[in-house]
Write a protein that holds these residues in place. Structure first.
Motif, PDB file in Angstrom:
ATOM      1  N   GLY A   1       0.932  -1.184  -0.120  1.00 27.18           N
ATOM      2  CA  GLY A   1       0.321  -0.286  -0.008  1.00 27.18           C
ATOM      3  C   GLY A   1       0.792   1.390   0.221  1.00 27.18           C
ATOM      4  O   GLY A   1       0.505   2.054   1.060  1.00 27.18           O
ATOM      5  N   ASP A   2       1.662   1.330  -1.119  1.00 29.06           N
ATOM      6  CA  ASP A   2       2.746   3.051  -0.744  1.00 29.06           C
ATOM      7  C   ASP A   2       1.950   3.266  -2.276  1.00 29.06           C
ATOM      8  O   ASP A   2       2.223   4.706  -2.129  1.00 29.06           O
ATOM      9  N   GLY A   3       1.135   3.605  -2.453  1.00 28.57           N
ATOM     10  CA  GLY A   3      -0.259   4.431  -3.163  1.00 28.57           C
ATOM     11  C   GLY A   3      -1.019   4.216  -4.214  1.00 28.57           C
ATOM     12  O   GLY A   3      -1.527   2.786  -4.242  1.00 28.57           O
ATOM     13  N   SER A   4      -1.653   4.952  -4.836  1.00 30.52           N
ATOM     14  CA  SER A   4      -2.923   4.569  -5.878  1.00 30.52           C
ATOM     15  C   SER A   4      -2.510   5.288  -6.842  1.00 30.52           C
ATOM     16  O   SER A   4      -2.223   6.372  -6.814  1.00 30.52           O
TER      17      SER A   4
ATOM     18  N   ILE B   1      -7.645   2.410  -1.142  1.00 25.94           N
ATOM     19  CA  ILE B   1      -7.853   2.667   0.052  1.00 25.94           C
ATOM     20  C   ILE B   1      -7.424   4.017   0.157  1.00 25.94           C
ATOM     21  O   ILE B   1      -7.872   5.056   0.465  1.00 25.94           O
ATOM     22  N   PHE B   2      -6.305   4.044  -1.068  1.00 25.18           N
ATOM     23  CA  PHE B   2      -6.139   5.742  -1.079  1.00 25.18           C
ATOM     24  C   PHE B   2      -6.394   6.319  -2.384  1.00 25.18           C
ATOM     25  O   PHE B   2      -5.282   7.457  -3.003  1.00 25.18           O
TER      26      PHE B   2
ATOM     27  N   ALA C   1      -6.679   8.099   6.980  1.00 22.97           N
ATOM     28  CA  ALA C   1      -6.364   9.230   6.761  1.00 22.97           C
ATOM     29  C   ALA C   1      -6.272   9.796   5.477  1.00 22.97           C
ATOM     30  O   ALA C   1      -5.705   9.583   4.353  1.00 22.97           O
ATOM     31  N   THR C   2      -7.745   9.467   4.716  1.00 20.69           N
ATOM     32  CA  THR C   2      -7.960   9.425   3.486  1.00 20.69           C
ATOM     33  C   THR C   2      -8.451  10.314   2.935  1.00 20.69           C
ATOM     34  O   THR C   2      -9.006  11.374   3.722  1.00 20.69           O
TER      35      THR C   2
ATOM     36  N   GLY D   1     -16.475   0.766   0.504  1.00 21.12           N
ATOM     37  CA  GLY D   1     -15.760   0.963   1.502  1.00 21.12           C
ATOM     38  C   GLY D   1     -15.689  -0.786   2.353  1.00 21.12           C
ATOM     39  O   GLY D   1     -14.331  -1.136   1.999  1.00 21.12           O
ATOM     40  N   LYS D   2     -16.892  -1.501   2.575  1.00 17.54           N
ATOM     41  CA  LYS D   2     -16.153  -2.701   3.511  1.00 17.54           C
ATOM     42  C   LYS D   2     -15.526  -3.681   2.265  1.00 17.54           C
ATOM     43  O   LYS D   2     -14.841  -4.209   2.088  1.00 17.54           O
ATOM     44  N   LYS D   3     -15.962  -3.409   0.998  1.00 17.72           N
ATOM     45  CA  LYS D   3     -15.553  -3.876  -0.038  1.00 17.72           C
ATOM     46  C   LYS D   3     -14.122  -3.587  -0.167  1.00 17.72           C
ATOM     47  O   LYS D   3     -13.268  -4.725  -1.329  1.00 17.72           O
TER      48      LYS D   3
END
Length: 300
Positions: A28-31, A91-92, A116-117, A203-205
Protein backbone atom coordinates in the motif's frame (compact mmCIF):
# COMPACT_ATOMS: atom_id res chain seq x y z
CA UNK A 1 -5.95 -8.19 34.77
CA UNK A 2 -8.49 -10.84 33.82
CA UNK A 3 -8.20 -12.83 30.62
CA UNK A 4 -11.49 -11.34 29.45
CA UNK A 5 -10.15 -7.80 29.94
CA UNK A 6 -6.89 -8.54 28.16
CA UNK A 7 -8.69 -10.26 25.32
CA UNK A 8 -11.13 -7.36 25.03
CA UNK A 9 -8.30 -4.84 24.85
CA UNK A 10 -6.53 -6.86 22.19
CA UNK A 11 -9.71 -7.30 20.18
CA UNK A 12 -10.54 -3.62 20.36
CA UNK A 13 -7.04 -2.51 19.42
CA UNK A 14 -7.07 -4.88 16.49
CA UNK A 15 -10.48 -3.61 15.40
CA UNK A 16 -9.48 0.05 15.68
CA UNK A 17 -6.28 -0.43 13.70
CA UNK A 18 -7.21 -3.31 11.43
CA UNK A 19 -7.39 -1.14 8.35
CA UNK A 20 -3.88 0.24 8.87
CA UNK A 21 -2.50 -3.17 9.77
CA UNK A 22 -3.92 -4.67 6.62
CA UNK A 23 -2.48 -1.90 4.50
CA UNK A 24 0.93 -2.32 6.08
CA UNK A 25 0.95 -6.06 5.50
CA UNK A 26 -0.05 -5.71 1.87
CA UNK A 27 2.29 -2.88 0.91
CA UNK A 28 0.00 0.00 0.00
CA UNK A 29 2.41 2.75 -1.01
CA UNK A 30 0.02 4.53 -3.29
CA UNK A 31 -2.82 4.62 -5.71
CA UNK A 32 -3.21 5.55 -9.30
CA UNK A 33 -5.84 7.91 -7.89
CA UNK A 34 -8.37 6.91 -10.49
CA UNK A 35 -9.89 3.62 -9.52
CA UNK A 36 -13.60 3.59 -10.18
CA UNK A 37 -14.29 1.20 -7.31
CA UNK A 38 -12.99 -1.90 -5.53
CA UNK A 39 -13.78 -4.18 -8.44
CA UNK A 40 -13.53 -1.59 -11.20
CA UNK A 41 -10.82 -1.34 -13.81
CA UNK A 42 -8.36 1.52 -13.57
CA UNK A 43 -9.35 4.56 -15.52
CA UNK A 44 -7.10 7.60 -15.30
CA UNK A 45 -9.30 10.66 -14.95
CA UNK A 46 -6.54 12.94 -13.69
CA UNK A 47 -5.27 13.86 -17.15
CA UNK A 48 -8.59 15.43 -18.14
CA UNK A 49 -8.56 18.17 -15.51
CA UNK A 50 -6.83 21.45 -16.22
CA UNK A 51 -5.31 24.00 -13.85
CA UNK A 52 -7.58 26.45 -12.08
CA UNK A 53 -5.55 29.38 -13.37
CA UNK A 54 -4.22 29.74 -16.91
CA UNK A 55 -0.82 30.78 -15.56
CA UNK A 56 -0.61 28.16 -12.82
CA UNK A 57 0.75 24.66 -13.32
CA UNK A 58 -1.80 21.88 -12.89
CA UNK A 59 -1.93 20.16 -9.51
CA UNK A 60 0.27 17.05 -9.29
CA UNK A 61 -1.17 13.92 -10.86
CA UNK A 62 -1.22 10.51 -9.20
CA UNK A 63 2.19 9.44 -10.51
CA UNK A 64 3.80 12.63 -9.19
CA UNK A 65 2.15 12.26 -5.78
CA UNK A 66 3.22 8.64 -5.51
CA UNK A 67 6.80 9.63 -6.27
CA UNK A 68 6.78 12.23 -3.50
CA UNK A 69 5.52 9.95 -0.71
CA UNK A 70 7.73 9.60 2.37
CA UNK A 71 9.85 6.48 2.59
CA UNK A 72 11.57 4.69 5.43
CA UNK A 73 14.75 6.75 5.07
CA UNK A 74 12.84 10.03 5.41
CA UNK A 75 11.56 9.52 8.97
CA UNK A 76 13.48 7.95 11.87
CA UNK A 77 12.04 4.58 12.90
CA UNK A 78 9.48 4.64 10.10
CA UNK A 79 9.19 1.15 8.63
CA UNK A 80 7.38 1.68 5.33
CA UNK A 81 6.63 -1.28 3.08
CA UNK A 82 8.81 -1.61 -0.03
CA UNK A 83 6.61 -1.24 -3.08
CA UNK A 84 2.86 -1.22 -3.39
CA UNK A 85 0.07 -3.68 -3.85
CA UNK A 86 -2.73 -3.40 -6.36
CA UNK A 87 -5.17 -4.66 -3.74
CA UNK A 88 -4.65 -1.51 -1.64
CA UNK A 89 -5.03 1.10 -4.38
CA UNK A 90 -8.70 1.74 -3.59
CA UNK A 91 -7.93 2.81 -0.02
CA UNK A 92 -5.96 5.82 -1.25
CA UNK A 93 -8.02 6.55 -4.34
CA UNK A 94 -9.64 9.85 -5.20
CA UNK A 95 -12.97 8.20 -4.31
CA UNK A 96 -11.84 7.05 -0.85
CA UNK A 97 -13.90 9.72 0.93
CA UNK A 98 -16.99 7.70 0.03
CA UNK A 99 -15.71 4.58 1.84
CA UNK A 100 -16.69 5.78 5.33
CA UNK A 101 -19.77 7.44 6.78
CA UNK A 102 -20.82 9.18 9.97
CA UNK A 103 -24.11 9.10 11.83
CA UNK A 104 -23.80 12.91 12.07
CA UNK A 105 -23.58 14.75 8.72
CA UNK A 106 -21.47 17.50 10.32
CA UNK A 107 -18.79 14.91 11.13
CA UNK A 108 -18.62 13.28 7.71
CA UNK A 109 -15.28 14.92 6.87
CA UNK A 110 -13.72 13.14 9.86
CA UNK A 111 -15.15 9.69 9.18
CA UNK A 112 -12.12 8.51 7.22
CA UNK A 113 -9.50 10.23 9.33
CA UNK A 114 -8.37 7.00 11.00
CA UNK A 115 -6.93 6.04 7.61
CA UNK A 116 -6.13 9.58 6.47
CA UNK A 117 -8.37 9.02 3.45
CA UNK A 118 -8.45 11.95 1.00
CA UNK A 119 -11.47 14.20 1.32
CA UNK A 120 -13.34 16.51 -1.05
CA UNK A 121 -12.93 15.96 -4.79
CA UNK A 122 -9.20 15.47 -5.38
CA UNK A 123 -7.67 15.43 -8.82
CA UNK A 124 -5.42 12.59 -7.67
CA UNK A 125 -4.33 10.82 -4.48
CA UNK A 126 -1.69 8.45 -3.13
CA UNK A 127 -0.74 7.06 0.26
CA UNK A 128 1.52 4.90 2.34
CA UNK A 129 1.61 3.28 5.79
CA UNK A 130 4.48 3.14 8.26
CA UNK A 131 5.06 1.18 11.46
CA UNK A 132 7.06 2.83 14.21
CA UNK A 133 8.40 1.43 17.46
CA UNK A 134 9.93 -1.67 15.89
CA UNK A 135 13.38 -0.54 17.01
CA UNK A 136 12.21 -0.61 20.62
CA UNK A 137 10.82 -4.09 20.14
CA UNK A 138 14.09 -5.28 18.65
CA UNK A 139 15.90 -4.63 21.92
CA UNK A 140 13.54 -6.88 23.88
CA UNK A 141 14.01 -10.59 24.37
CA UNK A 142 10.86 -12.67 24.05
CA UNK A 143 9.57 -14.08 27.31
CA UNK A 144 7.92 -17.44 27.67
CA UNK A 145 4.25 -17.11 28.58
CA UNK A 146 2.92 -19.06 31.55
CA UNK A 147 -0.48 -19.57 29.96
CA UNK A 148 -3.15 -18.08 27.74
CA UNK A 149 -3.84 -15.07 29.94
CA UNK A 150 -0.14 -14.33 30.36
CA UNK A 151 0.37 -14.82 26.64
CA UNK A 152 -2.37 -12.36 25.78
CA UNK A 153 -0.96 -9.82 28.20
CA UNK A 154 2.54 -10.13 26.71
CA UNK A 155 1.11 -9.86 23.21
CA UNK A 156 -0.75 -6.71 24.16
CA UNK A 157 2.37 -5.29 25.80
CA UNK A 158 4.35 -5.81 22.62
CA UNK A 159 1.60 -4.22 20.53
CA UNK A 160 1.56 -1.21 22.86
CA UNK A 161 5.06 -0.25 21.70
CA UNK A 162 3.93 0.11 18.11
CA UNK A 163 2.42 3.02 16.23
CA UNK A 164 0.73 2.85 12.87
CA UNK A 165 1.04 6.03 10.84
CA UNK A 166 -0.91 6.44 7.62
CA UNK A 167 0.09 9.16 5.17
CA UNK A 168 -1.95 10.39 2.22
CA UNK A 169 -1.38 13.04 -0.43
CA UNK A 170 -4.26 14.54 -2.40
CA UNK A 171 -4.16 17.30 -5.01
CA UNK A 172 -6.99 19.66 -5.93
CA UNK A 173 -8.08 22.13 -8.56
CA UNK A 174 -8.87 25.72 -7.60
CA UNK A 175 -9.57 26.23 -3.91
CA UNK A 176 -10.31 22.54 -3.32
CA UNK A 177 -7.34 22.01 -1.00
CA UNK A 178 -8.29 24.95 1.21
CA UNK A 179 -11.89 23.76 1.27
CA UNK A 180 -10.70 20.42 2.68
CA UNK A 181 -8.80 22.13 5.52
CA UNK A 182 -11.75 24.42 6.23
CA UNK A 183 -14.04 21.40 6.28
CA UNK A 184 -11.82 19.64 8.79
CA UNK A 185 -11.76 22.68 11.06
CA UNK A 186 -15.53 23.06 10.98
CA UNK A 187 -16.09 19.37 11.69
CA UNK A 188 -13.65 19.44 14.61
CA UNK A 189 -15.54 22.40 16.09
CA UNK A 190 -18.89 20.62 15.80
CA UNK A 191 -17.98 17.04 16.72
CA UNK A 192 -16.24 17.29 20.07
CA UNK A 193 -18.92 15.22 21.78
CA UNK A 194 -18.36 12.28 19.50
CA UNK A 195 -19.95 10.48 16.58
CA UNK A 196 -19.96 7.05 14.96
CA UNK A 197 -17.88 5.85 12.01
CA UNK A 198 -19.01 3.06 9.71
CA UNK A 199 -17.78 1.66 6.41
CA UNK A 200 -20.04 2.06 3.39
CA UNK A 201 -20.72 -0.84 1.05
CA UNK A 202 -17.99 0.35 -1.30
CA UNK A 203 -15.64 0.75 1.65
CA UNK A 204 -16.34 -2.74 2.93
CA UNK A 205 -15.65 -4.20 -0.50
CA UNK A 206 -12.37 -2.31 -0.78
CA UNK A 207 -11.24 -3.35 2.70
CA UNK A 208 -12.25 -6.95 2.12
CA UNK A 209 -10.16 -6.92 -1.04
CA UNK A 210 -7.17 -5.80 1.00
CA UNK A 211 -7.86 -8.34 3.73
CA UNK A 212 -8.14 -11.22 1.30
CA UNK A 213 -5.10 -10.19 -0.70
CA UNK A 214 -7.28 -10.02 -3.78
CA UNK A 215 -8.63 -13.55 -3.37
CA UNK A 216 -12.12 -12.38 -2.45
CA UNK A 217 -12.14 -14.73 0.54
CA UNK A 218 -12.48 -12.27 3.40
CA UNK A 219 -15.11 -11.92 6.07
CA UNK A 220 -17.24 -8.86 6.71
CA UNK A 221 -15.61 -5.93 8.48
CA UNK A 222 -16.65 -5.10 12.04
CA UNK A 223 -19.65 -2.86 12.64
CA UNK A 224 -19.78 0.85 13.46
CA UNK A 225 -17.00 2.29 15.58
CA UNK A 226 -17.89 4.92 18.21
CA UNK A 227 -15.79 8.07 18.53
CA UNK A 228 -16.39 9.04 22.14
CA UNK A 229 -14.57 12.39 22.02
CA UNK A 230 -12.60 14.67 19.75
CA UNK A 231 -10.34 17.61 20.60
CA UNK A 232 -8.50 20.11 18.39
CA UNK A 233 -4.71 20.31 18.62
CA UNK A 234 -2.74 23.50 17.84
CA UNK A 235 -0.66 23.21 14.66
CA UNK A 236 1.21 25.74 12.54
CA UNK A 237 2.54 24.22 9.34
CA UNK A 238 2.32 24.80 5.62
CA UNK A 239 -0.15 27.30 4.18
CA UNK A 240 -2.88 26.17 6.55
CA UNK A 241 -3.42 23.19 8.81
CA UNK A 242 -5.74 21.40 11.21
CA UNK A 243 -4.97 18.77 13.83
CA UNK A 244 -7.06 16.79 16.27
CA UNK A 245 -7.11 13.72 18.48
CA UNK A 246 -10.11 11.43 18.50
CA UNK A 247 -10.76 8.62 20.93
CA UNK A 248 -12.49 5.57 19.58
CA UNK A 249 -14.01 2.86 21.72
CA UNK A 250 -16.69 2.17 24.26
CA UNK A 251 -17.08 2.81 27.97
CA UNK A 252 -13.67 3.06 29.67
CA UNK A 253 -11.80 1.37 26.82
CA UNK A 254 -10.69 3.97 24.29
CA UNK A 255 -7.85 4.28 21.83
CA UNK A 256 -6.47 7.71 20.82
CA UNK A 257 -5.84 8.47 17.16
CA UNK A 258 -3.95 11.65 16.31
CA UNK A 259 -4.50 13.28 12.94
CA UNK A 260 -2.87 16.26 11.24
CA UNK A 261 -3.82 17.72 7.85
CA UNK A 262 -1.61 20.36 6.19
CA UNK A 263 -2.13 22.26 2.96
CA UNK A 264 0.78 23.26 0.77
CA UNK A 265 -0.51 24.94 -2.36
CA UNK A 266 -2.95 22.59 -4.10
CA UNK A 267 -1.84 19.54 -2.07
CA UNK A 268 -3.16 18.30 1.28
CA UNK A 269 -0.91 16.12 3.43
CA UNK A 270 -2.88 14.03 5.93
CA UNK A 271 -1.23 11.84 8.57
CA UNK A 272 -2.99 9.68 11.16
CA UNK A 273 -1.12 8.08 14.04
CA UNK A 274 -2.53 5.23 16.12
CA UNK A 275 -0.77 4.15 19.31
CA UNK A 276 -1.90 0.99 21.05
CA UNK A 277 -0.91 1.74 24.65
CA UNK A 278 -4.38 3.06 25.62
CA UNK A 279 -2.70 5.77 27.71
CA UNK A 280 -3.85 8.66 25.55
CA UNK A 281 -0.27 9.91 25.49
CA UNK A 282 0.08 9.85 21.72
CA UNK A 283 1.19 13.04 20.01
CA UNK A 284 0.30 14.52 16.62
CA UNK A 285 2.63 13.02 13.99
CA UNK A 286 4.12 16.41 13.17
CA UNK A 287 7.54 14.96 12.33
CA UNK A 288 6.02 12.73 9.66
CA UNK A 289 3.93 15.60 8.33
CA UNK A 290 7.01 17.84 8.11
CA UNK A 291 9.04 15.12 6.41
CA UNK A 292 6.24 14.72 3.88
CA UNK A 293 6.00 18.47 3.31
CA UNK A 294 9.73 18.56 2.65
CA UNK A 295 9.28 16.04 -0.16
CA UNK A 296 6.63 18.01 -2.04
CA UNK A 297 8.90 19.13 -4.85
CA UNK A 298 7.54 21.67 -7.29
CA UNK A 299 4.46 22.33 -5.14
CA UNK A 300 3.77 25.86 -3.98
Amino acid sequence: MSSNTVASRLAFAASAASFALLLTACGGDGSDGARTGPAGAAKDKSTTAGPSDDDAPPPPDAAALKGMLVKAEDVPDFLAPPGGAKETEEIFSRDAQTFFSSDKPACQALSGSMLATPQGAPRAAAGTVGVRGTGELGDKKPEKAAGLEDGLEKAFGAMADLRMEVVSLSSYEGDGAQSVIDGYKEAVRKCGKGFTIDATEDGKKALETVQSGGSGEAGQQDGPMPVVSLKPVPVDKGDDAAAWVLKVGEDALTLPINVVAVRKGPVVVTVSSTSFDFSGSGKPPLDVAQAQLDKLTGVS
